[in-house]
Design a protein around this motif. Structure first.
Motif, short mmCIF file in Angstrom:
data_model
loop_
_atom_site.label_atom_id
_atom_site.label_comp_id
_atom_site.label_asym_id
_atom_site.label_seq_id
_atom_site.Cartn_x
_atom_site.Cartn_y
_atom_site.Cartn_z
N ALA A 40 -79.88 -98.21 -13.11
CA ALA A 40 -80.01 -97.94 -11.68
C ALA A 40 -79.29 -98.99 -10.85
CB ALA A 40 -81.49 -97.88 -11.28
N LEU A 41 -79.38 -100.25 -11.27
CA LEU A 41 -78.68 -101.32 -10.56
C LEU A 41 -77.17 -101.14 -10.63
CD1 LEU A 41 -79.09 -104.00 -9.01
CD2 LEU A 41 -78.89 -105.18 -11.20
N VAL A 42 -76.66 -100.74 -11.79
CA VAL A 42 -75.23 -100.47 -11.95
C VAL A 42 -74.83 -99.28 -11.08
CG1 VAL A 42 -73.44 -99.75 -13.58
CG2 VAL A 42 -75.13 -101.46 -14.27
N PHE A 43 -75.68 -98.26 -11.04
CA PHE A 43 -75.41 -97.10 -10.18
C PHE A 43 -75.30 -97.52 -8.71
CE2 PHE A 43 -77.10 -93.92 -7.25
CZ PHE A 43 -76.32 -92.82 -7.53
N ASN A 44 -76.26 -98.34 -8.26
CA ASN A 44 -76.21 -98.81 -6.87
C ASN A 44 -74.92 -99.55 -6.57
OD1 ASN A 44 -78.73 -97.74 -6.47
ND2 ASN A 44 -79.78 -99.70 -6.19
N TYR A 45 -74.49 -100.38 -7.51
CA TYR A 45 -73.25 -101.13 -7.32
C TYR A 45 -72.06 -100.16 -7.22
CZ TYR A 45 -69.33 -104.25 -8.27
OH TYR A 45 -68.14 -104.92 -8.19
N GLY A 46 -72.04 -99.17 -8.09
CA GLY A 46 -70.95 -98.19 -8.06
C GLY A 46 -70.91 -97.41 -6.76
N VAL A 47 -72.09 -97.02 -6.27
CA VAL A 47 -72.16 -96.29 -5.00
C VAL A 47 -71.65 -97.16 -3.85
CG1 VAL A 47 -73.75 -95.33 -3.30
CG2 VAL A 47 -74.02 -94.75 -5.70
N SER A 48 -72.02 -98.45 -3.87
CA SER A 48 -71.59 -99.37 -2.81
C SER A 48 -70.07 -99.53 -2.80
CB SER A 48 -72.26 -100.73 -2.99
OG SER A 48 -73.66 -100.63 -2.87
N VAL A 49 -69.49 -99.73 -3.99
CA VAL A 49 -68.04 -99.91 -4.08
C VAL A 49 -67.32 -98.64 -3.67
CG1 VAL A 49 -66.13 -100.29 -5.69
CG2 VAL A 49 -68.19 -101.69 -5.86
N ARG A 50 -67.82 -97.49 -4.13
CA ARG A 50 -67.18 -96.23 -3.78
C ARG A 50 -67.22 -96.00 -2.25
NH1 ARG A 50 -66.52 -91.96 -1.26
NH2 ARG A 50 -66.01 -89.98 -2.26
N ASN A 51 -68.34 -96.36 -1.63
CA ASN A 51 -68.47 -96.19 -0.19
C ASN A 51 -67.52 -97.13 0.56
OD1 ASN A 51 -69.93 -95.06 2.18
ND2 ASN A 51 -70.56 -97.19 2.45
N TYR A 62 -63.86 -95.53 0.00
CA TYR A 62 -63.52 -94.19 0.47
C TYR A 62 -64.41 -93.66 1.58
CZ TYR A 62 -61.06 -94.37 -3.99
OH TYR A 62 -60.26 -94.74 -5.06
N GLY A 63 -65.55 -94.30 1.85
CA GLY A 63 -66.45 -93.77 2.86
C GLY A 63 -66.89 -92.37 2.52
N ARG A 64 -66.84 -91.45 3.49
CA ARG A 64 -67.30 -90.07 3.27
C ARG A 64 -66.17 -89.16 2.78
NH1 ARG A 64 -69.92 -91.13 8.26
NH2 ARG A 64 -68.39 -89.87 9.38
N VAL A 66 -60.74 -87.26 -5.82
CA VAL A 66 -60.76 -86.76 -7.20
C VAL A 66 -61.83 -87.49 -8.00
CG1 VAL A 66 -59.43 -86.57 -9.33
CG2 VAL A 66 -58.33 -86.12 -7.14
N GLY A 67 -62.65 -86.72 -8.70
CA GLY A 67 -63.74 -87.30 -9.48
C GLY A 67 -65.10 -87.12 -8.85
N ASP A 68 -65.14 -86.78 -7.55
CA ASP A 68 -66.41 -86.55 -6.88
C ASP A 68 -67.01 -85.21 -7.33
OD1 ASP A 68 -66.39 -88.85 -5.42
OD2 ASP A 68 -65.59 -87.95 -3.59
N CYS A 69 -68.33 -85.17 -7.39
CA CYS A 69 -69.05 -83.92 -7.59
C CYS A 69 -69.75 -83.57 -6.28
CB CYS A 69 -70.09 -84.06 -8.71
SG CYS A 69 -69.38 -84.39 -10.34
N PHE A 70 -69.63 -82.34 -5.84
CA PHE A 70 -70.24 -81.96 -4.56
C PHE A 70 -70.58 -80.48 -4.57
CE2 PHE A 70 -65.74 -81.24 -4.19
CZ PHE A 70 -65.63 -80.06 -3.48
N ILE A 71 -71.46 -80.09 -3.65
CA ILE A 71 -71.86 -78.71 -3.50
C ILE A 71 -71.16 -78.12 -2.28
CG2 ILE A 71 -73.82 -77.15 -3.07
CD1 ILE A 71 -75.63 -79.13 -4.44
#
Length: 204
Positions: A165-176, A179-181, A185-190
């Motif tokens: 979960a900590l690694v996930f949080n780090y990845g989300v922070s870096v991605r944000n 690229y922001g919103r 390529v590589g994103d999963c979305f509905i």
């Protein structure tokens, strides 16, 4: 899952605003509309990972134990278990049980499992606690690896998942930050069409 959430005593996070004045209904509706339009970063919180802060301040985090287990560093994992948490969701952990604190110090500061186990017994801290299980094993001469084997598998998985979960949080922070919103390529979305067709049953 669907939840009905009641929020009370809401405070402003704006440094320029009057924190003592109540949050208005209009402000709440505006905030909800913003989330509907833009979503939010769905971080794992301290319940999964542990309180943010330095080790000396908050004590051991679940993610600390998880990393040690993933590295098969059982000696460090046991030290983390015995160090314990000083904060749980921002609240200071009670240190009223002197036997408990003495048992922790006996192992963390002196590495004396026999003394630690004896103190746990004198303090009526029984086998329902992982600390008791670990100190009992080490006091009988078992290896750190054998002591960790006594910890139930599902409980060890909780700690491993805390590190993930900590690694996930780090990845989300870096991605944000990168690229922001923006959808890349590589994103999963509905898509809106998928959501209208399948509602909440589809996976992103």
């Amino acid at each position: 899952n669907h939840f009905r959430i009641v929020m009370r005593n809401l405070r402003r996070d704006d440094a320029d605003a009057d924190a003592s004045s109540p949050v208005t209904k209009g402000e709440m509706e505006s905030a909800i509309d913003h989330v509907k339009q833009h979503g939010f970063l769905n971080f794992f919180g301290e319940q999964r990972i542990g309180d943010a802060g330095e080790y000396e301040e908050v004590g051991c985090k679940s993610s600390d134990i998880g990393l040690s287990l993933l590295k098969n560093d059982y000696a460090t994992a046991i030290k983390h278990f015995m160090a314990g948490r000083k904060l749980i969701r921002g609240k200071r952990v009670s240190e009223n049980n002197d036997w408990w604190q003495r048992a922790r110090r006996a192992f963390v500061e002196r590495g004396d499992a026999k003394e630690s186990f004896s103190l746990l017994q004198k303090g009526n801290i029984g086998p329902g606690r992982l600390e008791y299980v670990l100190m009992e094993a080490l006091s009988k001469g078992e290896s750190e690896a054998r002591a960790i084997e006594r910890v139930p598998f599902d409980q060890k998985e909780i700690y491993r998942h805390a590190w993930q979960a900590l690694v996930f949080n780090y990845g989300v922070s870096v991605r944000n930050e990168l690229y922001g919103r923006e959808v890349v390529v590589g994103d999963c979305f509905i898509t809106r069409e998928f959501k209208e067709q399948f509602g909440r049953t589809g996976n992103s």
